[in-house]
Design an enzyme around this catalytic site. Structure first.
Site, mmCIF file in Angstrom:
data_model
loop_
_atom_site.group_PDB
_atom_site.id
_atom_site.type_symbol
_atom_site.label_atom_id
_atom_site.label_comp_id
_atom_site.label_asym_id
_atom_site.label_seq_id
_atom_site.Cartn_x
_atom_site.Cartn_y
_atom_site.Cartn_z
ATOM 1 N N THR A 193 5.642 -0.187 2.573
ATOM 2 C CA THR A 193 6.201 -1.535 2.719
ATOM 3 C C THR A 193 7.668 -1.454 3.134
ATOM 4 O O THR A 193 8.419 -0.652 2.590
ATOM 5 C CB THR A 193 6.139 -2.259 1.364
ATOM 6 N N ARG A 221 -7.560 -8.921 -1.334
ATOM 7 C CA ARG A 221 -6.502 -8.437 -2.230
ATOM 8 C C ARG A 221 -5.112 -8.788 -1.687
ATOM 9 O O ARG A 221 -4.828 -8.616 -0.512
ATOM 10 C CB ARG A 221 -6.630 -6.922 -2.390
ATOM 11 N N VAL A 222 -4.274 -9.290 -2.555
ATOM 12 C CA VAL A 222 -2.879 -9.545 -2.213
ATOM 13 C C VAL A 222 -2.014 -8.737 -3.166
ATOM 14 O O VAL A 222 -2.277 -8.694 -4.368
ATOM 15 C CB VAL A 222 -2.567 -11.060 -2.341
ATOM 16 N N GLY A 223 -1.008 -8.075 -2.636
ATOM 17 C CA GLY A 223 -0.138 -7.254 -3.473
ATOM 18 C C GLY A 223 1.104 -8.006 -3.922
ATOM 19 O O GLY A 223 1.157 -9.237 -3.928
ATOM 20 N N ASP A 224 2.120 -7.253 -4.283
ATOM 21 C CA ASP A 224 3.369 -7.836 -4.785
ATOM 22 C C ASP A 224 4.274 -8.366 -3.677
ATOM 23 O O ASP A 224 5.116 -9.237 -3.909
ATOM 24 C CB ASP A 224 4.154 -6.782 -5.573
ATOM 25 N N THR A 244 8.712 -1.390 -3.607
ATOM 26 C CA THR A 244 7.655 -0.767 -2.813
ATOM 27 C C THR A 244 6.794 0.013 -3.796
ATOM 28 O O THR A 244 7.248 0.358 -4.886
ATOM 29 C CB THR A 244 8.228 0.140 -1.714
ATOM 30 N N GLY A 245 5.566 0.265 -3.426
ATOM 31 C CA GLY A 245 4.696 1.004 -4.331
ATOM 32 C C GLY A 245 3.485 0.184 -4.723
ATOM 33 O O GLY A 245 3.162 -0.806 -4.065
ATOM 34 N N GLY A 247 1.441 -2.430 -5.797
ATOM 35 C CA GLY A 247 1.747 -3.832 -6.019
ATOM 36 C C GLY A 247 1.241 -4.362 -7.350
ATOM 37 O O GLY A 247 1.895 -5.198 -7.987
#
Ligand code: ASP
Length: 338
Positions: A193, A221-224, A244-245, A247
């Protein structure tokens, strides 16, 4: 090996039933290099920091825009837009790794010094989600648009729909399908990211982040990264932070918002990032995600000091300030991958 290290290792291996996947260290084993970090004085603005190696060309592009007197949000959109358009960047925009159904789905958000936010999640077919997020901020009464609604809005704003799955990523997806084993891999060739934070010449903060998310994720799926407070947060009275990483771990802990809160309480950006990474570790040390967990934060405060910290080694970020120019910095970390 210290008792603490033994304990962490035993606890983790017991829970996960896995081999020696990482070397848990006492957090003192990889301390913040305060000689270097402490030497971090207030710098001459603008200050621009961005995650991973692709942060360097992004910062250069953003600086050009700032130098021409363009607004910081335009600088962010142009800067991180380079990674979005680059098919070799497999973790952002065009050419990003798809989900397990072969669909490239993108998340991005942007925030200005007045706490105006724009965000898109689960957006397909648009190469520059960060630019759509900016439009959400500017042109709608909302903060976040998702999926088909986000695409419809993007098209109404003149964005072009295109296929983001390159031949290369399609090949990788087909290869992955053979075993279909989901294990998020953070840091694909030292990039992931892209998050950018700017402290501009007026002393105002802004930030943005954009990603194709975890490769081979479930469809939907949605991340952070599009979530204000998780992947990105700023308070113009205090500072800004971005993640980053993995989520899921950042969402569980409201990561970026917490980094900013710790800076409000007087911690330096380095200290604030470190404390939240420690918190994420403590919440996850017995969690199934620990096997592949990586998180990293970058932060800047109002005074013009920056910092970063990650759970595992390998995280770096690009920095620009008017005194020292452009460079990459390796973040201090808690433990090594093995
Ligand atoms: N944070 C992103 C996500 O979980 C991916 C990453 O930064 O590696 O979607």
């Amino acid at each position: 090996m210290s008792d603490r290290r033994n304990f962490i290792k035993k606890a983790t291996l017991g829970t996960l039933g896995i081999g020696s996947l990482y070397r848990a260290q006492d957090s003192n084993a990889a301390p913040i290099n305060f000689e270097k970090a402490g030497a971090r004085k207030e710098v001459k603005k603008p200050l621009i920091i961005s995650t991973w190696n692709h942060g360097l060309p992004a910062n250069k592009e953003a600086l050009q825009h700032l130098s021409k007197g363009k607004p910081p949000l335009d600088a962010i959109v142009a800067g991180v837009g380079i990674a979005e358009a680059d098919p070799k960047e497999r973790s952002v925009g065009y050419g990003g790794f798809p989900d397990r159904e072969g669909k490239v789905t993108l998340d991005a958000c942007i925030m200005d010094h007045r706490s105006n936010c724009g965000s898109v999640s689960f957006l397909q077919g648009i190469k520059h989600p960060i630019a759509v997020a900016q439009k959400v901020l500017l042109e709608t009464p909302h903060v976040m648009l998702a999926g088909a609604g986000a695409l419809k809005f993007a098209l109404s704003q003149g964005f072009k729909e295109e296929n983001l799955l390159t031949a290369e990523t399609e090949k990788d997806w087909k290869k992955w399908l053979k075993a279909s084993k989901y294990k998020p891999v953070i840091n694909t060739e030292n990039h992931d990211t892209i998050s950018m934070l700017i402290l501009d010449e007026d002393g105002n903060l802004s930030g943005g982040c954009t990603t194709s998310g975890a490769a081979w994720k479930m469809h939907g799926r949605v991340g952070d990264s599009p979530i204000i407070g998780a992947g990105l947060f700023l308070d113009n009275d205090v500072g800004a932070a971005a993640a980053t990483g993995l989520g899921e771990a950042v969402i569980r802990t409201a990561g970026s918002a917490m980094v900013v809160e710790l800076m409000r309480q007087g911690k330096t950006p380095d200290e604030a990032c470190k404390e939240i990474v420690e918190r994420i570790y403590n919440k996850h040390k017995d969690h199934k995600d620990m096997e592949y967990l990586q998180v990293g934060f970058i932060a800047v405060n109002k005074a013009g000091i920056h910092g970063g910290y990650s759970l595992r080694n390998g995280f770096n970020y690009a920095v620009y300030d008017k005194d020292a120019g452009h460079r990459m910095e390796d973040a201090a970390f808690k433990m090594s991958w093995e």
